[in-house]
Design a protein around this motif. Structure first.
Motif, PDB file in Angstrom:
ATOM      1  N   THR A  21       0.845  -1.198   0.000  1.00 52.50           N
ATOM      2  CA  THR A  21       0.000   0.000   0.000  1.00 52.50           C
ATOM      3  C   THR A  21       0.880   1.247   0.000  1.00 52.50           C
ATOM      4  OG1 THR A  21      -1.714  -1.241   1.150  1.00 52.50           O
ATOM      5  CG2 THR A  21      -1.881   1.163   1.240  1.00 52.50           C
ATOM      6  N   LEU A  22       1.952   1.236   0.803  1.00 50.52           N
ATOM      7  CA  LEU A  22       2.854   2.394   0.788  1.00 50.52           C
ATOM      8  C   LEU A  22       3.508   2.545  -0.581  1.00 50.52           C
ATOM      9  CD1 LEU A  22       4.469   4.751   1.940  1.00 50.52           C
ATOM     10  CD2 LEU A  22       6.170   3.093   2.756  1.00 50.52           C
ATOM     11  N   SER A  23       4.019   1.444  -1.136  1.00 49.89           N
ATOM     12  CA  SER A  23       4.693   1.555  -2.444  1.00 49.89           C
ATOM     13  C   SER A  23       3.752   2.122  -3.502  1.00 49.89           C
ATOM     14  CB  SER A  23       5.209   0.183  -2.908  1.00 49.89           C
ATOM     15  OG  SER A  23       6.350  -0.198  -2.176  1.00 49.89           O
ATOM     16  N   ILE A  27       1.122   4.049  -3.080  1.00 53.30           N
ATOM     17  CA  ILE A  27       0.882   5.477  -2.815  1.00 53.30           C
ATOM     18  C   ILE A  27       2.101   6.300  -3.240  1.00 53.30           C
ATOM     19  CG2 ILE A  27       0.589   7.171  -0.945  1.00 53.30           C
ATOM     20  CD1 ILE A  27      -1.161   5.016   0.474  1.00 53.30           C
ATOM     21  N   GLN A  28       3.300   5.802  -2.934  1.00 53.95           N
ATOM     22  CA  GLN A  28       4.509   6.547  -3.303  1.00 53.95           C
ATOM     23  C   GLN A  28       4.582   6.767  -4.823  1.00 53.95           C
ATOM     24  OE1 GLN A  28       7.121   3.812  -1.037  1.00 53.95           O
ATOM     25  NE2 GLN A  28       8.088   5.640  -0.214  1.00 53.95           N
ATOM     26  N   VAL A  29       4.272   5.710  -5.584  1.00 55.62           N
ATOM     27  CA  VAL A  29       4.337   5.849  -7.047  1.00 55.62           C
ATOM     28  C   VAL A  29       3.260   6.819  -7.525  1.00 55.62           C
ATOM     29  CG1 VAL A  29       4.103   4.645  -9.257  1.00 55.62           C
ATOM     30  CG2 VAL A  29       5.354   3.564  -7.369  1.00 55.62           C
ATOM     31  N   SER A  68      23.748   1.286   2.018  1.00 56.93           N
ATOM     32  CA  SER A  68      24.115   2.651   1.634  1.00 56.93           C
ATOM     33  C   SER A  68      22.879   3.531   1.767  1.00 56.93           C
ATOM     34  CB  SER A  68      24.600   2.702   0.180  1.00 56.93           C
ATOM     35  OG  SER A  68      25.574   1.726  -0.034  1.00 56.93           O
ATOM     36  N   TRP A  69      21.700   2.895   1.718  1.00 58.32           N
ATOM     37  CA  TRP A  69      20.482   3.658   1.965  1.00 58.32           C
ATOM     38  C   TRP A  69      20.074   3.610   3.436  1.00 58.32           C
ATOM     39  CZ3 TRP A  69      17.992   7.631   0.524  1.00 58.32           C
ATOM     40  CH2 TRP A  69      16.779   7.919   1.156  1.00 58.32           C
ATOM     41  N   TRP A  70      19.905   2.427   3.978  1.00 59.88           N
ATOM     42  CA  TRP A  70      19.332   2.327   5.332  1.00 59.88           C
ATOM     43  C   TRP A  70      20.204   3.062   6.363  1.00 59.88           C
ATOM     44  CZ3 TRP A  70      14.813   0.871   3.922  1.00 59.88           C
ATOM     45  CH2 TRP A  70      14.622  -0.141   2.989  1.00 59.88           C
ATOM     46  N   VAL A  93      16.774  -4.720  -9.106  1.00 59.07           N
ATOM     47  CA  VAL A  93      16.224  -3.356  -9.043  1.00 59.07           C
ATOM     48  C   VAL A  93      16.239  -2.798  -7.613  1.00 59.07           C
ATOM     49  CG1 VAL A  93      13.803  -4.100  -8.901  1.00 59.07           C
ATOM     50  CG2 VAL A  93      14.348  -1.867  -9.867  1.00 59.07           C
ATOM     51  N   PHE A  94      16.137  -3.673  -6.622  1.00 57.03           N
ATOM     52  CA  PHE A  94      16.200  -3.251  -5.213  1.00 57.03           C
ATOM     53  C   PHE A  94      17.541  -2.568  -4.933  1.00 57.03           C
ATOM     54  CE2 PHE A  94      17.475  -4.475  -0.843  1.00 57.03           C
ATOM     55  CZ  PHE A  94      16.374  -4.137  -0.077  1.00 57.03           C
ATOM     56  N   HIS A  95      18.635  -3.273  -5.255  1.00 56.10           N
ATOM     57  CA  HIS A  95      19.955  -2.690  -4.995  1.00 56.10           C
ATOM     58  C   HIS A  95      20.263  -1.532  -5.941  1.00 56.10           C
ATOM     59  CE1 HIS A  95      20.284  -6.537  -2.847  1.00 56.10           C
ATOM     60  NE2 HIS A  95      20.985  -5.807  -2.005  1.00 56.10           N
ATOM     61  N   THR A 149      13.956  10.872   4.351  1.00 55.25           N
ATOM     62  CA  THR A 149      12.885  10.374   5.203  1.00 55.25           C
ATOM     63  C   THR A 149      11.863   9.555   4.413  1.00 55.25           C
ATOM     64  OG1 THR A 149      13.154  12.400   6.479  1.00 55.25           O
ATOM     65  CG2 THR A 149      11.184  11.085   6.922  1.00 55.25           C
ATOM     66  N   TYR A 150      11.530  10.025   3.226  1.00 54.76           N
ATOM     67  CA  TYR A 150      10.485   9.368   2.429  1.00 54.76           C
ATOM     68  C   TYR A 150      11.044   8.439   1.352  1.00 54.76           C
ATOM     69  CZ  TYR A 150       7.038  12.469   4.571  1.00 54.76           C
ATOM     70  OH  TYR A 150       6.218  13.114   5.468  1.00 54.76           O
ATOM     71  N   CYS A 151      12.356   8.511   1.086  1.00 47.76           N
ATOM     72  CA  CYS A 151      12.972   7.781  -0.021  1.00 47.76           C
ATOM     73  C   CYS A 151      12.211   8.042  -1.320  1.00 47.76           C
ATOM     74  CB  CYS A 151      13.070   6.270   0.241  1.00 47.76           C
ATOM     75  SG  CYS A 151      14.270   5.486  -0.875  1.00 47.76           S
TER      76      CYS A 151
END
Ligand code: GRG
Length: 384
Positions: free
Chosen positions: A133-135, A137-139, A277-279, A323-325, A347-349
């Motif tokens: 659901t978050l993904s 909404i983000q898109v 490198s992100w987290w 694609v994740f990395h 904060t939101y990536c």
């Protein structure tokens, strides 16, 4: 679009044998002293790429949905909506939104929407979960297409996931995890509806996930993990509660994640992985402490994990890209100041430009009261 697996360590596949776990690099980064509690690390190859393979990464993401004859495409079907978020965000950073057709992407996302409960599944016909659901909404926010949503129905799905102790379950089956707290708060913030949950209780639960070392775990008492640090710090940042954090202790724990190869791990005694490198870095960015690691060494580590043949970025040099990395490598480079990439909000990536556009709706970062609800269009006015 295909995508990466939930746990990178479960799918890491080596392309070459050039990395030699256990050996020491010729020259360790000046400010990245190996921690006594960190595992041995890889040796960096001298032939690894040293610049960003921008065009190849765009092609890598564009081609993901054409690889339907590959086993991995179908093994990752349940994560497709996450994969779309990773790919779309990466393309936004690369300045290549047109590599995918937004209308088609939105149409697929809405095929994953479950009108009965208001949530999104990971694929068409799959059960609703906060992660997807978050993904979704983000898109939709990135494409400025939130108007396709029955906003109140989506808000009710998210709000219904909150437990009396402030924690969130991802779906109807009851698993509790700090990730879901982040997903709920980030999503409601993007929808301008943080008023739909008990934010004070949500903060109380996340603070209970904090450990003596300054880090955060999945649930109270669980080991500190960098991905959970991102989720908890990000959630506290959205709710204007960063003051609750012991920034010295957490900044120290996060900077200790850097290994002699320049890459970061997610907790002591673990291997480096581009996704940290992100987290790790986004968490340091939220605390204003990106300078607490050796940035040049991390840039080189991420660049070394690029695949020169196919494009895309792997978890570590020599492994197969996904694609994740690719997203988290690019996002890390963006935080590290690569001016050829779009700026990312830690904060939101999501692209900083997108967050700036929706800023009047999203929560403030200063502890000020949550903004009033933003009312969406009536369902009848929605169109793809
Ligand atoms: C908007 C970016 C964004 C995220 C939404 C879903 C979510 C919130 C965060 C997910 C955080 C998470 C659990 C990431 C996975 C991190 C990871 C590499 C886990 C692997 O853990 P282990 O124990 O590997 O298998 P290590 O590296 O510890 O050996």
């Amino acid at each position: 679009m295909t995508n990466a697996p939930p746990s990178p360590s479960a799918t890491t596949m080596s392309k070459t044998t050039t990395n030699t776990p256990g050996s020491q690099p010729a020259s360790a980064p000046a400010t990245a002293a190996p921690s006594a509690t960190n595992a041995a690390t890889i040796t960096m190859s001298t032939t690894a790429p040293t610049s960003l393979l921008r065009a190849q990464h765009i092609e890598f993401i564009r081609n993901l949905d054409t690889r339907r004859d590959e086993l991995e495409y179908w093994l990752t079907e349940h994560l497709r909506v996450n994969g779309i978020y990773w790919g779309v965000t990466a393309l936004e950073l690369l300045g290549a939104r047109d590599a995918l057709v937004p209308k088609d992407v939105v149409q697929f996302l809405m095929s994953c929407y479950n009108a009965d409960d208001g949530g999104f599944g990971g694929f068409t016909g799959h059960g609703s979960h906060l992660l997807y659901t978050l993904s979704a909404i983000q898109v939709l926010v990135m494409y400025d297409r939130v108007n396709v949503l029955d906003r109140e129905k989506v808000v009710s799905f998210i709000a219904a996931r909150q437990n009396p102790d402030g924690s969130f379950t991802g779906d109807q089956w009851g698993e509790v995890d700090a990730r879901f707290s982040y997903c709920a708060v980030s999503a409601l913030s993007l929808l301008g509806r943080l008023d739909a949950i008990d934010t004070a209780k949500a903060v109380e639960f996340v603070l209970a996930c904090r450990n003596f070392d300054g880090g955060f775990g999945t649930v109270p008492g669980a080991e500190s993990h960098a991905a959970m640090v991102f989720c908890c710090v990000g959630m506290l940042d959205i709710l204007g509660q960063l003051d609750e954090i012991d920034t010295q202790a957490l900044g120290w724990w996060l900077s200790e994640r850097q290994l002699p190869c320049g890459g970061l791990n997610g907790r002591p005694e673990k291997l480096e992985d581009v996704c940290y490198s992100w987290w790790v870095l986004s968490s340091l960015a939220m605390l204003g402490k990106v300078d607490w690691i050796n940035k040049a060494a991390l840039v080189q580590f991420i660049l070394s994990a690029q695949d020169t043949e196919t494009g895309g970025i792997a978890d570590r040099p020599g492994n197969l890209p996904d694609v994740f990395h690719t997203l988290f490598g690019l996002a890390g480079l963006s935080l590290l100041g690569d001016s050829t990439l779009g700026a990312i909000d830690p904060t939101y990536c999501m692209p900083r430009a997108v967050i700036d556009r929706v800023r009047p709706k999203v929560a403030p970062r200063t502890g000020a009261p949550v903004p009033p609800a933003v009312t969406g269009p009536k369902p009848a006015q929605r169109e793809l």
